[in-house]
Scaffold this active site. Structure first.
Site, mmCIF file in Angstrom:
data_model
loop_
_atom_site.group_PDB
_atom_site.id
_atom_site.type_symbol
_atom_site.label_atom_id
_atom_site.label_comp_id
_atom_site.label_asym_id
_atom_site.label_seq_id
_atom_site.Cartn_x
_atom_site.Cartn_y
_atom_site.Cartn_z
ATOM 1 N N CYS A 23 3.134 21.193 8.007
ATOM 2 C CA CYS A 23 3.239 19.810 7.794
ATOM 3 C C CYS A 23 4.248 19.359 6.924
ATOM 4 C CB CYS A 23 1.894 19.592 7.021
ATOM 5 S SG CYS A 23 1.708 20.365 5.373
ATOM 6 N N CYS B 39 -8.883 -0.894 6.804
ATOM 7 C CA CYS B 39 -7.701 -0.069 6.740
ATOM 8 C C CYS B 39 -7.565 0.166 8.217
ATOM 9 C CB CYS B 39 -7.735 1.182 6.096
ATOM 10 S SG CYS B 39 -6.356 2.198 6.578
ATOM 11 N N CYS C 126 0.805 -1.453 0.095
ATOM 12 C CA CYS C 126 -0.006 0.026 -0.002
ATOM 13 C C CYS C 126 0.838 1.335 -0.159
ATOM 14 C CB CYS C 126 -0.978 -0.081 1.186
ATOM 15 S SG CYS C 126 -1.891 1.674 1.495
#
Ligand code: SAH
Length: 474
Positions: free
Chosen positions: A429, A170, A78
Site C-alpha cells: 500500500c 460522505c 476534510c
C-alpha cells in the site's frame, strides 16, 4: 526574492506524491494544495524554504482540462479526498506514475524505458481502476460532538485537527450511513444523551462505526461510548433495526482519553456481534474490531492478481506474511498444498482461524507474532529438525507479503532470501517502501517480473500494487 504572503501566478505542471500541484516561478518550485495539473492559478506564499516553497490556492485563473467539479462541498476542508477535483482518468494516470517513479527512482528498475523493461522481462500493467469511483467504502467512522450552540453534530475532523465539520453525507460511503446518523443523532437529542468531549473527557457518545457487507447487504452499527451503558438503548435499537439489512447493533467501550477510536470491549445490543461478507466466494465474519479491507470490489481484484502471480498447482507450500484476518491466506489455500499465515495482532488471528473453519479450509496454519521473528524461528527449527531426522530440508515455494506502509522489516527480507522460494508476491500500500524492498530482494537474487497497480482508494492519493518476483536461478 520570494517571501511569505507574496501573490504569484503559476502554471501547475506536476503533482506531488500527496496530490499537491507543483508549479514554478523563476525556477522556484511551489507546492499548492488543491491545485490540479494543468491549472493556471493565483496563489499566496505561505512558507519559504531554500529550494522550494508552499503556497495557498487563492483562485483558479484558467482551469485545467483535468479539473472537475468536486461532488463533495467539503473536500478542501476534510482532506480525505485529496484529488477529488481531478477527473478519474487523470487520477489513475497520477497513481500509475507514482508507482512507476518510485520503482525507478528508489528501486532502480527501468520502468519507463520500454526496451530495457522488455529486456529485463518486467511487465508493468496499466492500473486497475473502478467503474464507479464513489460510494465504494464498506466502513465509516463518524465522530460525534457538540457545536457552539450546544447541538449534537457529526461529520469529519477538519484536516489535522479535532474540530468536527458537520456533514452526514460522505461520497465515498454507502447511502445508509446518512440514515443511521440521522437516527442516532435524533435519538441522542430526544433522550438527552451527551456527546463525548475530548477536552474534558466528559459526555458519552464518541463515534458511530458503520460496516456494510456489499455482497450480503448486512449492516453493522457500533456506538463507541465513554461508559458501559447507553441509557434508553432499546429506543435506538427499535429504530435502527427497521433498516433493511440491519444485522448487528453493538456498543464499544472506550473510556480512555485518546485518539484511538475503538476500545477493546464489545457489548451486543441486538442481533449478532458480526456481519458476514463474501469476497471471491469466500465468506468472512467481520466484527467491529476486525481489520477488513474497505473497498471490497477492488480487494477481490487485488487478491485475484496475487493468487494468479503465485501460480499455484496444488502442490505448493506457501507463506502469507502480514496476513491480517487471513483474507489472502484463504484465497491461496484454495490452490496450495499448505499455507502458513503470520500476523502480529492476536485478535486478527482468532478471526482468521474462525474464517478458515467457516469456509471448511483445513490446510492453513496461522501463527501469531512478528513476521521478522516468527519466520526465521520457524525456518531454523525446521532445518534443524530435518537434519536431525535425516530428512529432506523443508522448502517453501511461494512467499506472499502484504505489510503495512512502512514495508517489510529487513530481517524478514533476509529470511525470505535464505528460504529461497521460487516466487515472491509483494502486495503493497506504499510504493516507496515497496520499491526499497524490491531493490533489496533484487540484490538478493530475485528478478522483478510483473507490477500491477490497483486503485483501492479512488479520490485519494493512495495506491496499492501487487508485484511478482522470480528467483534468478529457479
Ligand atoms: N493481508 C491482510 C492484511 C494486510 S494489512 C489483508 O489483506 O486483509 C497489514 C497487516 O500486517 C495488519 O494486519 C497488521 O496488523 C500486520 N502487521 C504489522 N506489522 C507486522 C509484523 N511485524 N509482523 C506481522 N504482521 C504485522
Amino acid at each position: 526574492m520570494f517571501e511569505k504572503n507574496m501573490e504569484l501566478e503559476l502554471l501547475i505542471e506536476d503533482m506531488g506524491v500527496d496530490g499537491e500541484g507543483i508549479g514554478k516561478s523563476d525556477g522556484m518550485p511551489f507546492f499548492v494544495k488543491d491545485a490540479v495539473v494543468g491549472d493556471k492559478v493565483l496563489v499566496k506564499i505561505t512558507k519559504m524554504k531554500k529550494r522550494y516553497g508552499y503556497a495557498r490556492l487563492m483562485r483558479v485563473i484558467e482551469p485545467s482540462p483535468y479539473r472537475v467539479q468536486p461532488r463533495c462541498a467539503y473536500y478542501r476542508q476534510c482532506g480525505g479526498c485529496q484529488i477529488q477535483a481531478m477527473d478519474y482518468a487523470q487520477q489513475l494516470r497520477f497513481k500509475e506514475k507514482k508507482v512507476r517513479d518510485n520503482l525507478e527512482r528508489i528501486g532502480g528498475f527501468p520502468i519507463t524505458d520500454k526496451a530495457e523493461c522488455k529486456e529485463r522481462g518486467i511487465l508493468f500493467h496499466p492500473i486497475i481502476g473502478m467503474e464507479e469511483p464513489f460510494f465504494y467504502r464498506n466502513k465509516a467512522q463518524f465522530p460525534i460532538g457538540t457545536d457552539k450552540e450546544g447541538r449534537i453534530v457529526t461529520g469529519f475532523y477538519a484536516a489535522r485537527s479535532h474540530q468536527i465539520i458537520p456533514n452526514r453525507k460522505c461520497y465515498l460511503g454507502v447511502d445508509v450511513n446518512e440514515k443511521i446518523l440521522d437516527i442516532v443523532i435524533s435519538f441522542m437529542e430526544e433522550c438527552h444523551i451527551r456527546a463525548y468531549d475530548e477536552a474534558t473527557g466528559k459526555g458519552l457518545v464518541r463515534h458511530v462505526l458503520v460496516r456494510y457487507g456489499f455482497t450480503t447487504k448486512e449492516i453493522m452499527v457500533c456506538l463507541v461510548i465513554n461508559g458501559r451503558k447507553l441509557p434508553h438503548a432499546e429506543k435506538l435499537v427499535e429504530r435502527l433495526r427497521m433498516l433493511v439489512g440491519m444485522t448487528s447493533i453493538t456498543l464499544n467501550v472506550n473510556r480512555r482519553n485518546t485518539n484511538v477510536i475503538l476500545g477493546k470491549e464489545i457489548i451486543c445490543l441486538w442481533g449478532q456481534e458480526y456481519i458476514t461478507d463474501v469476497i471471491g466466494g469466500i465468506q468472512y465474519q467481520i466484527s467491529p474490531l476486525s481489520f477488513y479491507q474497505v473497498n471490497p470490489v477492488q480487494t477481490e481484484r487485488l487478491y485475484e492478481t496475487a493468487l494468479a502471480y503465485a501460480r499455484l498447482t496444488g502442490r505448493e507450500t506457501v507463506w502469507d506474511l502480514y496476513c491480517g484476518i487471513g483474507t489472502i491466506s484463504l484465497f491461496l489455500a484454495q490452490k496450495a498444498k499448505h499455507v502458513y499465515g503470520v500476523e502480529v495482532v492476536e485478535a486478527a488471528i482468532a478471526d482468521a482461524e474462525r474464517n478458515a473453519e467457516q469456509n471448511g479450509t483445513d490446510n492453513i496454519t496461522f501463527l501469531v507474532g512478528k513476521a521478522e521473528e516468527v519466520l526465521p524461528q520457524f525456518y531454523e527449527e525446521g532445518q534443524k529438525n530435518s537434519v536431525e531426522a535425516g530428512e529432506e530440508l523443508m522448502h517453501t515455494d511461494v512467499i506472499v507479503v502484504d505489510p503495512p506502509r512502512k514495508g517489510c522489516n529487513q530481517k524478514c527480507l533476509d529470511t525470505i532470501l535464505r528460504m529461497k522460494p521460487k516466487r515472491v508476491v509483494y502486495v503493497s500500500c506504499d510504493s516507496a517502501t515497496l520499491a526499497r524492498d524490491l531493490k533489496y530482494l533484487y540484490e538478493g537474487g530475485y528478478e522483478l517480473k510483473e507490477v500491477q497497480p490497483v486503485d483501492m482508494f479512488p479520490q485519494s492519493v493512495h495506491v496499492e500494487s501487487v508485484c511478482l518476483l522470480h528467483r534468478k536461478d529457479s
